[in-house]
Design an enzyme around this catalytic site. Structure first.
Site, PDB file in Angstrom:
ATOM      1  N   LYS A  82       0.837  -1.251  -0.007  1.00 40.85           N
ATOM      2  CA  LYS A  82      -0.110   0.161  -0.067  1.00 40.85           C
ATOM      3  C   LYS A  82       0.834   1.281  -0.099  1.00 40.85           C
ATOM      4  CE  LYS A  82      -3.880  -0.436   2.208  1.00 40.85           C
ATOM      5  NZ  LYS A  82      -4.168  -0.927   3.549  1.00 40.85           N
ATOM      6  N   ARG A 152      -3.587   2.883   8.442  1.00 41.01           N
ATOM      7  CA  ARG A 152      -3.952   1.625   7.690  1.00 41.01           C
ATOM      8  C   ARG A 152      -2.689   0.768   7.674  1.00 41.01           C
ATOM      9  NH1 ARG A 152      -7.077   2.365   2.351  1.00 41.01           N
ATOM     10  NH2 ARG A 152      -5.509   3.651   1.705  1.00 41.01           N
ATOM     11  N   GLY A 161      -7.788  -7.879   4.310  1.00 42.50           N
ATOM     12  CA  GLY A 161      -8.428  -7.724   5.456  1.00 42.50           C
ATOM     13  C   GLY A 161      -7.927  -8.390   6.884  1.00 42.50           C
ATOM     14  N   MET A 163      -5.274  -7.521   8.685  1.00 45.71           N
ATOM     15  CA  MET A 163      -4.724  -6.635   9.368  1.00 45.71           C
ATOM     16  C   MET A 163      -5.616  -5.259   9.643  1.00 45.71           C
ATOM     17  SD  MET A 163      -0.746  -7.120   8.725  1.00 45.71           S
ATOM     18  CE  MET A 163      -0.993  -6.413   7.078  1.00 45.71           C
ATOM     19  N   ARG A 396      -3.078  -1.776  -6.453  1.00 47.96           N
ATOM     20  CA  ARG A 396      -2.186  -2.960  -6.466  1.00 47.96           C
ATOM     21  C   ARG A 396      -2.590  -4.128  -7.557  1.00 47.96           C
ATOM     22  NH1 ARG A 396      -4.996  -5.483  -0.921  1.00 47.96           N
ATOM     23  NH2 ARG A 396      -6.971  -5.520  -1.960  1.00 47.96           N
ATOM     24  N   HIS A 544     -15.070  -9.561   0.897  1.00 45.07           N
ATOM     25  CA  HIS A 544     -14.199 -10.607   1.842  1.00 45.07           C
ATOM     26  C   HIS A 544     -14.023 -12.064   1.083  1.00 45.07           C
ATOM     27  CE1 HIS A 544     -12.445 -13.330   4.610  1.00 45.07           C
ATOM     28  NE2 HIS A 544     -11.258 -12.338   4.562  1.00 45.07           N
ATOM     29  N   SER A 853      17.868 -40.990 -17.891  1.00 47.76           N
ATOM     30  CA  SER A 853      16.585 -40.666 -17.357  1.00 47.76           C
ATOM     31  C   SER A 853      16.837 -40.479 -15.878  1.00 47.76           C
ATOM     32  CB  SER A 853      15.361 -41.229 -17.721  1.00 47.76           C
ATOM     33  OG  SER A 853      14.481 -40.653 -17.254  1.00 47.76           O
ATOM     34  N   CYS A 925      12.397 -38.287 -15.023  1.00 48.75           N
ATOM     35  CA  CYS A 925      10.989 -38.836 -15.056  1.00 48.75           C
ATOM     36  C   CYS A 925      10.344 -39.073 -13.818  1.00 48.75           C
ATOM     37  CB  CYS A 925      10.935 -39.935 -15.695  1.00 48.75           C
ATOM     38  SG  CYS A 925      11.965 -41.441 -15.007  1.00 48.75           S
ATOM     39  N   TYR A 945      14.890 -33.240 -21.947  1.00 54.17           N
ATOM     40  CA  TYR A 945      13.261 -32.950 -21.740  1.00 54.17           C
ATOM     41  C   TYR A 945      13.040 -33.466 -20.324  1.00 54.17           C
ATOM     42  CZ  TYR A 945      13.749 -38.365 -21.392  1.00 54.17           C
ATOM     43  OH  TYR A 945      13.942 -39.580 -20.929  1.00 54.17           O
TER      44      TYR A 945
HETATM   45  C1  PEP Z   1      11.975 -42.565  -9.968  1.00 53.79           C
HETATM   46  O1  PEP Z   1      12.437 -43.119  -8.740  1.00 53.79           O
HETATM   47  O2  PEP Z   1      12.043 -41.140  -9.768  1.00 53.79           O
HETATM   48  C2  PEP Z   1      10.999 -43.179 -10.768  1.00 53.79           C
HETATM   49  C3  PEP Z   1      10.664 -42.506 -11.819  1.00 53.79           C
HETATM   50  O3  PEP Z   1      10.509 -44.284 -10.495  1.00 53.79           O
HETATM   51  P1  PEP Z   1       9.700 -44.827  -9.527  1.00 53.79           P
HETATM   52  O4  PEP Z   1       8.952 -43.712  -8.941  1.00 53.79           O
HETATM   53  O5  PEP Z   1       8.729 -45.891 -10.492  1.00 53.79           O
HETATM   54  O6  PEP Z   1      10.681 -45.710  -8.407  1.00 53.79           O
END
Ligand code: PEP
Ligand code: MG
Length: 966
Positions: A82, A152, A161, A163, A396, A544, A853, A925, A945
């Site tokens: 504010k 304020r 709201g 405070m 804001r 509110h 991965s 993954c 990726y």
């Molecule tokens: C992991 O360990 O990150 C994975 C993808 O395999 P899981 O979760 O199946 O062990």
């Protein structure tokens, strides 16, 4: 302007609370006594002020007024949202009443010194008060033409709201007469005084707000008056007397008449509200941490309650529900600010101002466009019109629904706020400076800005449920209970409860609840958060309930006037129908309709701007996004969400799918000769092949990473005797043999036991069956002229020799299948990096692996020594800000970039440093692949990726683009 609290503490705050409060502030922020003041005007102001005070004391007060300000919009941390907004609006030439801000650092120091003002603060406040009096040419609380101020709160992050606020400070028995005379409006003067006594009594002293409200209601009732504005001056004078008498009865002292004492008390109350229960709850729920305190803004009062040419409003520069480019908000004529947000009177639409006060409307439109052009963001504004003159009291960045967030971002990047004709009109009227007249006819942000602006939460919340469109109209009509104001879209069904506490209790037991209140107040935030929907009897779109629910993307209907709630009997009556606590209702927040019963909900259509932003994001990102998918259905869903391949298929999930599959798997596990095992695997092969064919087809040539079996075998067999008996009977082996085999499979620590690729070292025939199924499926789809790109992934490797053996075997099987089929399919064989040893020796591992991965679920478990299965019992304490606060986030949700991340960085450098592996394909993954901060980290590490569950794919796409933009 803040929301009015409905419940004030009834006694002075206990000392024990002060202690804990101050110690917790001490933990979060150490006050640097020499503040570095960077912004434009502040540096010189700071040095000037230093000269006047002791020379060592930090500057703790910053003034603004008359187009000048010591602070500016960059000083949010010190001046709060504010305070910095008021300074910035002053600097860009908007009509802002003068005032000054006491810094958040002063608040932190107040707590460190056991609720005492820090050294030098009083002198600075007095000095800035004199300055304000000079600017306004009035003295605070003077008997003749008094300066009145508002006091304020305002922290660096918006806490609507949570405070305190005190208005009309400076009024006393004399100055009220002076105000009546100078304004020629005794009704206004006495109304302001009664508001001040009421606020001061509850907020500063902690007297019951309800008692004073009841006195007001009783008076109105006895006179047959509905609106406060109809109370005559004489009655208001009597009411003030009543209020003061109550004050004396309760406190044993007279209502303070000395303006300085009033100010001192009000500042303390605002500081004190920083640690009030509701503020603490709000910060916990909203995960707001790292703030040191609230600033206090002391500002010259302007009056919206001076008659029908005055008013007050709360508005948004664009519609916060849909994002549409239209000025949107609530307006109350002849009222003070808190009346709007407290939902006491139902306000009119802002656009009505164009008829009621056309010049103020034009002026406000100019302010709207200047602020959007300046901040390049949709703004939430508070204003007051005093006898036809507009004053800005707050701006804001405005909270909005997720759909609105997308639309606003896209439109701000592609379209101007005003047409040239609209801008010219405001320019001619001299409401819009030339500089802005040009700016407002162009888009104010770039596409990159638009991408950066969307958060992962915006995406998550886009998938709001709606009432199933298949529900028949007649059913809906029959069920309709009431209508109200459609404050936040979406739909929710749940059991009704009437208190925030009950909402939390019901939700904790797994019930879906709708919180029904006359109006909500900041004390209710815990219950509002726990509820799936919110319904209130009073209030407008900026009340509110509406503002808080919108911020959470939670379905909400307000202003449902036909609702009669009996809190005592835990029931409500609506148009003659009674509903008790626990009964189901369904809210349609988009239409503002309340239905009886539990209606089926479905997910909605995404707004077109979602696709635009995602398209922009895809064009910008350099990292690919894949999905984790175990079935053709998941795969197709992942593609719909924008996945460019599969990063993980957990093949073992296919074994659980049907009884038939489970049995074949169990037969394989119980077998004690290779021949028996192979016979069981032969039964499994066609199932796996079919699944892979389905997945390959769904992915249509996109890469598909298939992981070989991973979990320990004991997970597939029954542990209770009865089930073992049943299994023995079904597969035709003696019960004793099944029992023995299950007990043999028992492991003390299965996560570090016989699992992952270790299974295939012991039972190579499992690998053989799985690879055969993958390659035979690939051959089949290739024959159907569908492209296929399998990537066979070996889990949990720890050593080059171990992996080398398995890779070799994989290739042997694959090649023999391909040779027999006479078909060529390109495939890769790689591994997951899930163990610290594999990461450490990644250069060796890379020699036998075509891709990596990161399985960061297991890697986190093993690097941190935290069991994935058991950490849930104690890890919350590690993250809880009120407890140990060791980590900012759960490391299983958001990558531990410092520790696990360091090992990942090492593994990538080592892996790509191996001979001939400069372009080694690397992805992730684990669950982290769909978490925004982790995705950005993966981008920084140079991964090819990330892969995540289908619904998180858009989050990953956006985060990858944001990381690329930088
Ligand atoms: C992991 O360990 O990150 C994975 C993808 O395999 P899981 O979760 O199946 O062990
Ligand atoms: Mg794993």
């Amino acid at each position: 302007m803040m929301f009015m609290a409905t419940k004030a503490p009834t006694a002075p705050r206990p000392r024990s609370k002060k202690k804990s409060a101050s110690s917790s502030v001490g933990k979060t922020g150490k006050l640097a006594m020499a503040v570095e003041i960077k912004p434009r005007a502040a540096r010189s102001a700071a040095s000037k002020s230093k000269g006047k005070s002791s020379g060592k004391v930090t500057k703790m007060v910053f003034s603004w007024g008359n187009r000048k300000a010591e602070g500016d919009g960059t000083m949010k941390e010190i001046l709060g949202g504010k305070g910095s907004g008021l300074a910035e609006m002053t600097l860009i030439g908007l009509p802002v009443p003068a005032g000054f801000t006491i810094t958040t650092q002063a608040c932190a120091e107040f707590y460190r010194q056991d609720r005492q003002w820090p050294r030098g603060l009083e002198a600075q406040v007095r000095e800035h008060l004199v300055r304000l009096e000079k600017t306004c040419k009035k003295k605070l609380g003077a008997a003749k033409d008094p300066l009145l101020v508002s006091v304020r709160s305002g922290a660096a992050r918006s806490m609507p709201g949570m405070m305190e606020t005190i208005l009309n400070l400076g009024l006393n028995d004399q100055s009220v007469e002076g105000l009546a005379k100078v304004t020629g409006n005794p009704r206004f003067a006495w109304d302001s005084y009664r508001r001040f006594i009421q606020m001061y009594s509850s907020v500063v002293v902690g007297l019951s707000k309800e008692v004073l409200e009841n006195k007001l209601h009783t008076l109105k009732h006895s006179l047959g008056i509905v609106n406060d504005t109809d109370l005559p001056a004489e009655m208001l004078r009597q009411l003030c007397g009543d209020f003061k008498m109550f004050f004396r009865e309760q406190t044993g002292i007279d209502f303070p008449q000395d303006p300085w004492k009033q100010l001192h008390g009000a500042v303390n109350a605002v500081f004190g509200s920083w640690m009030a229960e509701k503020a603490l709850t709000y910060r916990r729920v909203e995960k707001i941490d790292g703030l040191i305190g609230t600033a206090v803004n002391i500002q010259q009062m302007v009056y919206g309650n001076m008659g029908d040419d005055s008013g007050t409003g709360v508005c948004f520069t664009r519609d916060p529900s849909t994002g549409e480019n239209q000025f949107y908000g609530d307006l109350l004529i002849n009222a003070q600010g808190e009346d709007v947000v407290a939902g006491i009177r139902t306000p009119m639409q802002l656009s009505e101002l164009s008829h009621k006060m056309p010049e103020a409307w034009e002026q406000l439109n100019a302010v709207r466009s200047m602020l959007e052009a300046h901040y390049k963001e949709m703004q939430d504004l508070e204003f007051t019109i005093e006898r036809g003159t507009l004053y800005m009291l707050q701006c804001r960045s405005g909270k909005r629904t997720p759909a609105a967030a997308f639309r606003i971002a896209v439109e701000q990047a592609t379209k101007p706020l005003l047409t040239a004709a609209q801008a010219q009109r405001l320019l001619k009227k001299k409401y819009l400076p030339k500089k802005y007249a040009k700016l407002v006819t162009k888009p104010v942000i770039t596409k990159d800005d638009a991408i950066q602006r969307i958060t992962s939460t915006d995406i998550e919340r886009l998938f709001y449920p709606v009432i199933d469109p298949a529900t028949s109209k007649s059913d809906l009509t029959q069920r309709q209970l009431a209508t109200g104001i459609n404050a936040v879209p979406g739909a929710a069904s749940g059991q009704i409860v009437f208190t925030a506490a009950e909402a939390e209790q019901f939700a904790a037991k797994g019930h879906k609840v709708i919180l029904v209140r006359k109006e909500t107040s900041p004390e209710d935030v815990g219950g509002m958060h726990a509820a799936v929907g919110i319904l209130t009897a009073t209030g407008g779109k900026t009340s509110h309930a509406a503002v808080v629910a919108r911020g959470w993307g939670k379905c909400c209907i307000v202003g449902c006037g036909v609702l009669h709630i009996d809190y005592e009997r835990k029931m409500m009556t609506v148009n003659g129908r009674s509903l008790n606590q626990g009964e189901f209702v369904t809210l349609d927040g988009s239409e503002g309709i309340v239905y009886g019963g539990e209606l089926p909900l479905v997910k909605p259509e995404l707004p077109p701007e979602y696709y635009t932003i995602m398209q922009w994001a895809d064009a910008r990102r350099t990292m690919k996004v894949r999905t984790n998918a175990d079935t053709p259905y998941d795969a197709a869903n992942g593609i719909k969400m924008g996945a460019e391949g599969i990063g993980l298929t957990r093949t073992e999930h296919m074994f659980f799918d049907t009884e038939e599959r489970r049995m074949a798997m169990q037969r394989m596990i119980v077998a004690d000769t290779e021949a028996d095992r192979r016979a069981a695997l032969d039964q499994l092969l066609p199932f796996q092949r079919e699944d892979f064919i389905g997945i390959f087809k769904a992915m249509d040539g996109r890469p598909v990473t298939i992981r070989l079996i991973d979990p320990p075998l004991h997970e597939f067999v029954p542990h209770e005797e009865a089930k073992q008996q049943e299994l023995a009977k079904r597969i035709g082996v003696p019960f004793e043999k099944v029992r023995q085999r299950v007990s043999q499979l028992h492991e003390s620590n299965p996560m570090l036991g016989h699992r992952g690729c270790r299974l295939c070292i012991t039972y190579p025939e499992i690998l053989e069956m799985q690879v055969r199924a993958i390659i035979e499926a690939a051959v089949e789809v290739t024959r159907q002229k569908i492209k296929v790109a399998p990537e066979i992934m070996i889990p949990l490797s720890i050593d080059k020799k171990e992996l080398g053996l398995l890779v070799e075997q994989t290739r042997r099987v694959a090649e023999s299948v391909l040779e027999a089929a006479g078909v060529r399919v390109n495939y890769l064989v790689g591994t997951m990096i899930e163990t610290p040893r594999a990461a450490l020796l990644a250069d060796q591992i890379a020699e036998v692996s075509e891709f990596f991965s990161f399985g960061t679920n297991d890697l986190t478990q093993m690097v941190m020594g935290l069991s994935r299965d058991d950490a849930g019992r104690f890890l919350p304490d590690y993250v809880d800000k009120a407890k140990a606060a060791i980590f900012d986030e759960d490391p299983f949700q958001s990558l531990d970039q410092q520790g696990v991340g360091m090992l990942m960085k090492w593994a990538i450098e080592k892996g790509r440093g191996a001979p001939g592996k400069r372009n080694l394909k690397i992805g992730i993954c684990g669950e982290h692949g769909g978490e925004s901060a982790s995705v950005k980290f993966c981008h920084a590490l140079g991964m090819d990726y990330v892969s995540c569950s289908p619904y998180r794919v858009p989050i990953a796409r956006l985060a990858a683009a944001q990381a690329a933009i930088g």
